[in-house]
Design an enzyme around this catalytic site. Structure first.
Site, PDB file in Angstrom:
ATOM      1  N   LYS A   1       0.831  -1.203   0.000  1.00  0.00           N
ATOM      2  CA  LYS A   1       0.000   0.000   0.000  1.00  0.00           C
ATOM      3  C   LYS A   1       0.868   1.256   0.000  1.00  0.00           C
ATOM      4  O   LYS A   1       0.650   2.173  -0.790  1.00  0.00           O
ATOM      5  CB  LYS A   1      -0.939  -0.016   1.214  1.00  0.00           C
TER       6      LYS A   1
ATOM      7  N   ARG B   1      -3.255   2.843   8.655  1.00  0.00           N
ATOM      8  CA  ARG B   1      -3.600   1.671   7.846  1.00  0.00           C
ATOM      9  C   ARG B   1      -2.432   0.703   7.734  1.00  0.00           C
ATOM     10  O   ARG B   1      -1.304   1.120   7.495  1.00  0.00           O
ATOM     11  CB  ARG B   1      -3.984   2.109   6.423  1.00  0.00           C
TER      12      ARG B   1
ATOM     13  N   GLY C   1      -7.812  -7.575   4.271  1.00  0.00           N
ATOM     14  CA  GLY C   1      -8.663  -7.664   5.453  1.00  0.00           C
ATOM     15  C   GLY C   1      -8.059  -8.406   6.622  1.00  0.00           C
ATOM     16  O   GLY C   1      -8.722  -8.641   7.627  1.00  0.00           O
TER      17      GLY C   1
ATOM     18  N   MET D   1      -5.301  -7.586   8.459  1.00  0.00           N
ATOM     19  CA  MET D   1      -4.719  -6.770   9.529  1.00  0.00           C
ATOM     20  C   MET D   1      -5.603  -5.545   9.765  1.00  0.00           C
ATOM     21  O   MET D   1      -6.642  -5.396   9.166  1.00  0.00           O
ATOM     22  CB  MET D   1      -3.294  -6.403   9.189  1.00  0.00           C
TER      23      MET D   1
ATOM     24  N   ARG E   1      -3.228  -1.151  -6.515  1.00  0.00           N
ATOM     25  CA  ARG E   1      -2.228  -2.230  -6.579  1.00  0.00           C
ATOM     26  C   ARG E   1      -2.548  -3.046  -7.805  1.00  0.00           C
ATOM     27  O   ARG E   1      -3.656  -2.982  -8.352  1.00  0.00           O
ATOM     28  CB  ARG E   1      -2.282  -3.085  -5.322  1.00  0.00           C
TER      29      ARG E   1
ATOM     30  N   HIS F   1     -15.851  -9.076   1.005  1.00  0.00           N
ATOM     31  CA  HIS F   1     -14.788  -9.893   1.595  1.00  0.00           C
ATOM     32  C   HIS F   1     -14.784 -11.302   1.015  1.00  0.00           C
ATOM     33  O   HIS F   1     -13.749 -11.826   0.588  1.00  0.00           O
ATOM     34  CB  HIS F   1     -14.979  -9.950   3.119  1.00  0.00           C
TER      35      HIS F   1
ATOM     36  N   ARG G   1       5.541 -47.231 -13.221  1.00  0.00           N
ATOM     37  CA  ARG G   1       5.570 -48.150 -12.076  1.00  0.00           C
ATOM     38  C   ARG G   1       5.002 -49.485 -12.542  1.00  0.00           C
ATOM     39  O   ARG G   1       3.963 -49.509 -13.193  1.00  0.00           O
ATOM     40  CB  ARG G   1       4.719 -47.601 -10.934  1.00  0.00           C
TER      41      ARG G   1
ATOM     42  N   ARG H   1      10.290 -48.850 -14.289  1.00  0.00           N
ATOM     43  CA  ARG H   1      10.908 -49.173 -13.001  1.00  0.00           C
ATOM     44  C   ARG H   1      10.567 -50.613 -12.618  1.00  0.00           C
ATOM     45  O   ARG H   1       9.402 -51.003 -12.634  1.00  0.00           O
ATOM     46  CB  ARG H   1      10.402 -48.246 -11.912  1.00  0.00           C
TER      47      ARG H   1
ATOM     48  N   GLU I   1      16.733 -42.384  -4.110  1.00  0.00           N
ATOM     49  CA  GLU I   1      15.647 -42.164  -3.142  1.00  0.00           C
ATOM     50  C   GLU I   1      16.019 -42.625  -1.739  1.00  0.00           C
ATOM     51  O   GLU I   1      15.213 -42.558  -0.819  1.00  0.00           O
ATOM     52  CB  GLU I   1      14.341 -42.815  -3.614  1.00  0.00           C
TER      53      GLU I   1
ATOM     54  N   SER J   1      17.164 -40.915 -11.454  1.00  0.00           N
ATOM     55  CA  SER J   1      15.875 -40.249 -11.330  1.00  0.00           C
ATOM     56  C   SER J   1      15.588 -40.109  -9.841  1.00  0.00           C
ATOM     57  O   SER J   1      15.542 -41.101  -9.117  1.00  0.00           O
ATOM     58  CB  SER J   1      14.780 -41.064 -12.016  1.00  0.00           C
TER      59      SER J   1
ATOM     60  N   GLY K   1      13.773 -40.003  -6.673  1.00  0.00           N
ATOM     61  CA  GLY K   1      12.478 -40.409  -6.107  1.00  0.00           C
ATOM     62  C   GLY K   1      12.281 -39.603  -4.840  1.00  0.00           C
ATOM     63  O   GLY K   1      12.564 -40.040  -3.729  1.00  0.00           O
ATOM     64  N   THR K   2      11.784 -38.391  -5.028  1.00  0.00           N
ATOM     65  CA  THR K   2      11.763 -37.461  -3.890  1.00  0.00           C
ATOM     66  C   THR K   2      10.695 -37.812  -2.863  1.00  0.00           C
ATOM     67  O   THR K   2      10.705 -37.269  -1.770  1.00  0.00           O
ATOM     68  CB  THR K   2      11.572 -36.015  -4.392  1.00  0.00           C
ATOM     69  N   ASN K   3       9.780 -38.728  -3.218  1.00  0.00           N
ATOM     70  CA  ASN K   3       8.818 -39.170  -2.196  1.00  0.00           C
ATOM     71  C   ASN K   3       9.556 -39.970  -1.126  1.00  0.00           C
ATOM     72  O   ASN K   3       9.488 -39.668   0.065  1.00  0.00           O
ATOM     73  CB  ASN K   3       7.720 -40.043  -2.804  1.00  0.00           C
ATOM     74  N   ASP K   4      10.253 -41.016  -1.572  1.00  0.00           N
ATOM     75  CA  ASP K   4      11.004 -41.810  -0.599  1.00  0.00           C
ATOM     76  C   ASP K   4      12.170 -41.018  -0.021  1.00  0.00           C
ATOM     77  O   ASP K   4      12.500 -41.156   1.153  1.00  0.00           O
ATOM     78  CB  ASP K   4      11.518 -43.098  -1.249  1.00  0.00           C
TER      79      ASP K   4
ATOM     80  N   CYS L   1      11.152 -37.991 -10.450  1.00  0.00           N
ATOM     81  CA  CYS L   1       9.848 -38.600 -10.700  1.00  0.00           C
ATOM     82  C   CYS L   1       8.983 -38.676  -9.453  1.00  0.00           C
ATOM     83  O   CYS L   1       7.909 -39.252  -9.477  1.00  0.00           O
ATOM     84  CB  CYS L   1      10.005 -39.976 -11.328  1.00  0.00           C
TER      85      CYS L   1
ATOM     86  N   TYR M   1      15.163 -33.227 -16.718  1.00  0.00           N
ATOM     87  CA  TYR M   1      13.708 -33.273 -16.869  1.00  0.00           C
ATOM     88  C   TYR M   1      13.014 -33.458 -15.528  1.00  0.00           C
ATOM     89  O   TYR M   1      13.635 -33.874 -14.551  1.00  0.00           O
ATOM     90  CB  TYR M   1      13.294 -34.413 -17.825  1.00  0.00           C
TER      91      TYR M   1
HETATM   92  C1  PEP Z   1       9.535 -41.765  -5.086  1.00  0.00           C
HETATM   93  O1  PEP Z   1       9.836 -42.399  -4.087  1.00  0.00           O
HETATM   94  O2  PEP Z   1       9.664 -40.540  -5.183  1.00  0.00           O
HETATM   95  C2  PEP Z   1       8.971 -42.467  -6.245  1.00  0.00           C
HETATM   96  C3  PEP Z   1       8.723 -41.807  -7.359  1.00  0.00           C
HETATM   97  O3  PEP Z   1       8.652 -43.771  -6.094  1.00  0.00           O
HETATM   98  P1  PEP Z   1       7.338 -44.254  -5.350  1.00  0.00           P
HETATM   99  O4  PEP Z   1       6.476 -43.077  -5.114  1.00  0.00           O
HETATM  100  O5  PEP Z   1       6.693 -45.250  -6.245  1.00  0.00           O
HETATM  101  O6  PEP Z   1       7.895 -44.859  -4.110  1.00  0.00           O
HETATM  102 MG    MG Z   2      10.019 -44.548  -4.201  1.00  0.00          MG
END
Ligand code: PEP
Ligand code: MG
Length: 893
Positions: A25, A94, A103, A105, A338, A454, A579, A634, A766, A785, A787-790, A853, A873
């Site tokens: 503001k 203000r 709204g 604050m 704004r 609002h 998978r 995989r 992973e 690759s 495996g960011t979940n594990d 992935c 990728y």
């Molecule tokens: C992971 O672990 O990120 C992955 C892609 O494998 P999954 O989810 O099947 O364990």
């Molecule tokens: Mg995994």
């Protein structure tokens, strides 16, 4: 004070790029001041001062002097003194943070009024009523905001006064009545606080400034920031602005304007105006506004000037601006502008309109939209017709299709949503206390307030479906029901459907269909044909440009031919994760049981031989759907017991059979196997590469199926590009063993088929150990690759299947993180491991291909991170592919 820091800036000293210091503001008021627009004079206390205050519990020692200095200049500019008994300068105080928090604050108006200056204001304005009304507003706002009193106390007192006069409207109270209300309000303050309402104007000002600082940490502000991912330590600036009055009579008023329709992006005059009203009356939706174009009839001069300012602002900001303004006795004043919030569809349309108008280029157009907005455009829409009956028509405040059980309070919305119900929050109007309910609900329906109420503003900001101002509905929150025209009563728990794109409200569940943007991605709408509307054309242009500028490739996670084909239509250039576990479910479960139960090698081989042709057929169809593009398959990952019956169920079945005197031999053997395979910590147990090393022949069967399918495709004239990926590797030795076995199988198959194919063999990263020993692992891997979940699960030690339901709520509440690390990549922790693995891997093998992935591959923030660390990728589910394409483009700009 002796400090040298500058805590206060005059409006003439700042500009729009100083949001971090002056708040949104303040920075924009400064910008407008310097553009020569009619902004009431004032000054901004910086976010630095707020941070100091929040940290030390008191304002910087020299802040008081700096405020005095600027206040004196302001008084000089206005020719009045703050709270002067005969002709008072009044100011508004203000809030205004760097990120917009509508709204959330506090604001205090009319600071400077007291028992004496109220009389001066009456004389100067020529209206006793106006002066007393302003004073009662000050005590009310100050009481609630600064003194922390319950706002209802004041509302009740005001209602009482109205009842005594036999009226329901504030406007029927005359000066005498309002003077009486002021007396009652002051009594409330005295009773509740044990002190009088402060009469010293400067004390009012200082207390109001501190209250605005404090409101940074109000519950609703904290909740809003968490949701919008706004840093919790940024602090707010405070703007002290000379008051101008929209409530001086019918030649005054206040309004909100947009330079384009924030719902559709169309150019025109959009907004609302309320005659004889002050500031927050419009946003609160308390009285019904008129559409902005009617201002032309009410006050042509002010209207013309406003239009000219709107056009100045739009070309200056090169974007849609929203504006708050006040008309005081036919004189227009700009209170705020704004770059305005807009719906997802409007964001795309406006971006390409501005390109066509020559105001921005395509790079900038790509920057102006987000993956989240694109995802919103892919939500399903209502199909017209069906069994549901339309109840009424409200305003289309925020697009989308929401179906859920009607609930009438935020608490119920939260409770019901927590137990898994879909709800639509129905209110007369919402206020900032409804935020938690709005978040929990599928959509929001109100009976009062316009598109700038609002409910509408907040819903649009969070991409939530909203229908507002459905005035035909009698909403009875106390008895938890509403009545529609014709007398239909909708009780709490009845299912309703609301259409935020048309404003329609239905009783019952309306079926939904894919929106045009999805049909465009599906190839059903040609963007160059007449069938394509503006939105489809905008999306097409912007994504085409994002594809041109992005460095990251986008692949998909798909394990059926249908998903593969769809993802390809959506723009995926390959499969990053196929998978194979789903291929072992359904009817094939029995074959897996046979494999597990087999007592000798022959029995095992027989089970594998039965699985092989089925696997080959799966791969054949997927390679065909992704012909010419890489398909990363995989090998089997989950623990085998996932394919067996549940231990408890099976035990019960066996026990029942035994009790009935017909022991079931097959089930008994199965039970023994289930017991044998049972693990306390299956996600850390026999799975991934470990299965391949322990269950003889399993991976070899899969590799053979991949190779045979590829050969068959090749012989049929196709261009299969299989890649074999080994999951859960932690040590290079694991990978080497499987690689050796796989290479032998590949060579054998190629020889049998007389076909030559390059098949990359790589690994998932992973397990933290894999990331830390990436250089060694790269010696045996042609690609990684992530495996960011594990990897997230194992880095944090958070069970990915349990923690989100179990306790992430508490972690988010305590601010341990602002967003689940399973949703958006934890850069300092998990991200650090990714960086290490990228560096180590590439140093050992420069041509190493790198991708991701895990679910993060389709998360906008994470995509930017993967771009920054230099992956080749990202791979994500088919519906996230367009989002990833767009964000990869944005990351590259
Ligand atoms: C992971 O672990 O990120 C992955 C892609 O494998 P999954 O989810 O099947 O364990
Ligand atoms: Mg995994």
């Amino acid at each position: 004070g002796t400090g040298t820091a500058t805590w206060v800036y005059d409006f003439s000293e700042g500009n729009k790029d100083q949001k971090d210091l002056l708040g949104g503001k303040g920075a924009n008021l400064a910008e407008m001041t310097n553009l020569g627009l009619p902004v009431p004079p004032g000054f901004t206390i910086t976010t630095d001062a707020c941070r100091y205050y929040l940290e030390h519990g008191s304002t910087p020692p020299d802040l008081g002097d700096q405020v005095t200095e600027h206040l004196t200049a302001l008084e000089k500019a206005m020719g009045k003194t703050l709270g002067d008994p005969s002709d008072p300068l009044l100011v508004s105080v203000r809030s205004g943070a760097a990120a917009s928090m509508p709204g959330m604050m506090e604001t205090v108006l009319n600071v400077g009024l007291n028992d004496e200056s109220v009389r001066g204001l009456a004389t100067q304005s020529g209206s006793e009523r106006f002066a007393w009304d302003s004073y009662r507003r000050l005590i009310q706002m100050f009481g609630k905001t600064v003194l922390d009193l319950d706002g209802e106390l004041f509302e009740h007192a005001l209602d009482e006064a109205k009842q005594e006069q036999g009226t329901e409207s504030d406007l029927d109270l005359d000066a005498g009545h309002l003077e009486d209300v002021v007396g009652r309000f002051k009594a409330i303050v005295r009773e509740q606080c044990g002190r009088d309402f402060p009469q010293d104007p400067r004390e009012q000002l200082d207390l109001a400034i501190n209250a605005v600082f404090d409101s940074w940490n109000s519950g609703r502000a904290i909740l809003y920031r968490r949701r919008e991912r706004i840093p919790c330590d940024a602090g707010t600036a405070v703007n002290v602005v000379a008051m101008v009055f929209g409530n001086l009579g019918m030649d005054s008023g206040t309004g909100v304007a947009f330079t384009r329709d924030p719902g559709s992006g169309e150019q025109g005059v959009y907004g609302d105006y309320l005659q004889n009203a002050q500031g927050e009356d419009v946003v609160a939706g308390i009285r019904n506004t008129v559409p902005l174009p009617e201002l032309e009839r009410i006050d042509e001069g002010a209207y013309r000037e406003l239009l000219s300012i709107m056009s100045t602002l739009e070309s200056h900001y090169r974007d849609l601006c929203d504006i708050e303004f006040t008309v005081e006795r036919n004189k227009l004043w700009m209170l705020q502008t704004r770059v305005g919030k807009r719906t997802a569809g409007a964001a795309f349309r406006i971006a390409t309109q501005l390109v066509d108008e020559g105001l921005i280029d395509m790079d900038e157009a790509v920057r102006r939209v987000t993956g989240d907005q694109l995802a919103q455009l892919m939500f399903p829409r209502f199909v017209s017709g069906g069994d549901a009956t339309q109840l009424t028509q409200g305003m289309n405040a925020s697009p989308g299709a929401a179906v859920g059980k009607a609930v009438f309070s935020s608490e119920t919305a939260v409770q019901w949503a927590d137990r898994g119900e879909e709800v639509v929050l129905v209110r007369r109007e919402t206020n900032p206390d409804d935020l938690s309910g709005m978040i929990a609900a599928e959509g929001v329906l109100t009976s009062r307030g316009g598109k700038t109420s609002h409910a509408a503003v907040v819903a649009r900001g969070m991409g939530k479906t909203c229908v507002c101002g459905a005035e035909e509905l009698q909403v009875d929150t106390k008895n938890r029901r509403f009545t529609a025209p014709g007398g239909t009563v909708v009780e709490e728990g009845d299912v309703i459907s609301i259409d935020g794109s048309t404003g329609a409200v239905w009783l019952g569940e309306v079926p939904v269909e894919a929106p045009a943007v999805v049909r465009y991605f599906e190839g059903e709408i040609d963007p160059d044909s007449a069938e394509a509307d503006d939105l489809v054309r905008s999306v097409h242009r912007i994504l085409t440009h994002a594809d041109e500028v992005r460095r990251l490739d986008v692949r998909t996670n798909a394990d059926t031919p249908e998903d593969t084909a769809r993802a390809r239509r959506f723009g995926a250039r390959g499969i990053g994760l196929c998978r194979t576990e789903h291929m072992f479910l359904g009817d094939r479960r029995q074959l897996v049981e046979k494999l597990i139960l087999a007592e000798d090698d022959e029995g095992k081989q027989a089970a594998l031989d039965a699985l092989a042709p089925l696997q080959r057929q799966d791969f054949l169809e997927i390679f065909e759907a992704m012909d010419g593009l890489p398909v990363t398959v995989r090998l089997l990952d989950p623990p085998l017991h996932e394919f067996l019956p549940d231990l408890t169920d099976l035990s019960v079945r066996v026990a029942v059979a035994e009790a009935q005197g017909h022991p079931d031999e097959a089930n008994l053997r199965l039970l023994a196997a289930v017991r044998r395979l049972h693990e306390q910590n299956p996600m850390l147990g026999l799975r991934g590469v470990r299965l391949g090393l322990v269950v003889q022949g399993l991976f070899a069967m899969q590799v053979r199926a991949i190779a045979e399918a590829a050969c068959e495709r090749k012989r049929a004239g196709g261009d299969p590009r299989p890649e074999i990926m080994i999951p859960l590797v932690g040590a290079v030795q694991e990978l080497e063993a499987i690689r050796e076995e796989s290479e032998q199988v590949l060579a054998a198959v190629f020889q049998e088929c007389g076909v030559e194919l390059d098949v990359l063999i790589g690994t998932m990263i992973e397990v933290p150990r894999a990331a830390l020993t990436a250089a060694e692992i790269a010696s045996s891997a042609e690609f990684f690759s992530f495996g960011t979940n594990d990897l997230t699960q194992m880095t944090w030690g958070f069970s990915r299947d349990d923690v989100e339901a179990a306790f992430f709520h508490a972690y988010l509440d305590k601010g341990i993180f602002g967003v689940s690390p399973f949703e958006s990549l934890d850069r300092p922790g998990v991200g650090r491991l990714v960086e290490v693995a990228v560096q180590e891997g590439r140093s050992a093998r420069p041509e190493l291909k790198l991708g991701v992935c895990g679910e993060h591959g389709g998360d906008p923030d994470s995509v930017h991170f993967f771009h920054e660390v230099g992956l080749d990728y990202v791979s994500c589910s088919p519906f996230r592919v367009p989002v990833a394409r767009l964000e990869a483009g944005r990351a590259a700009l």
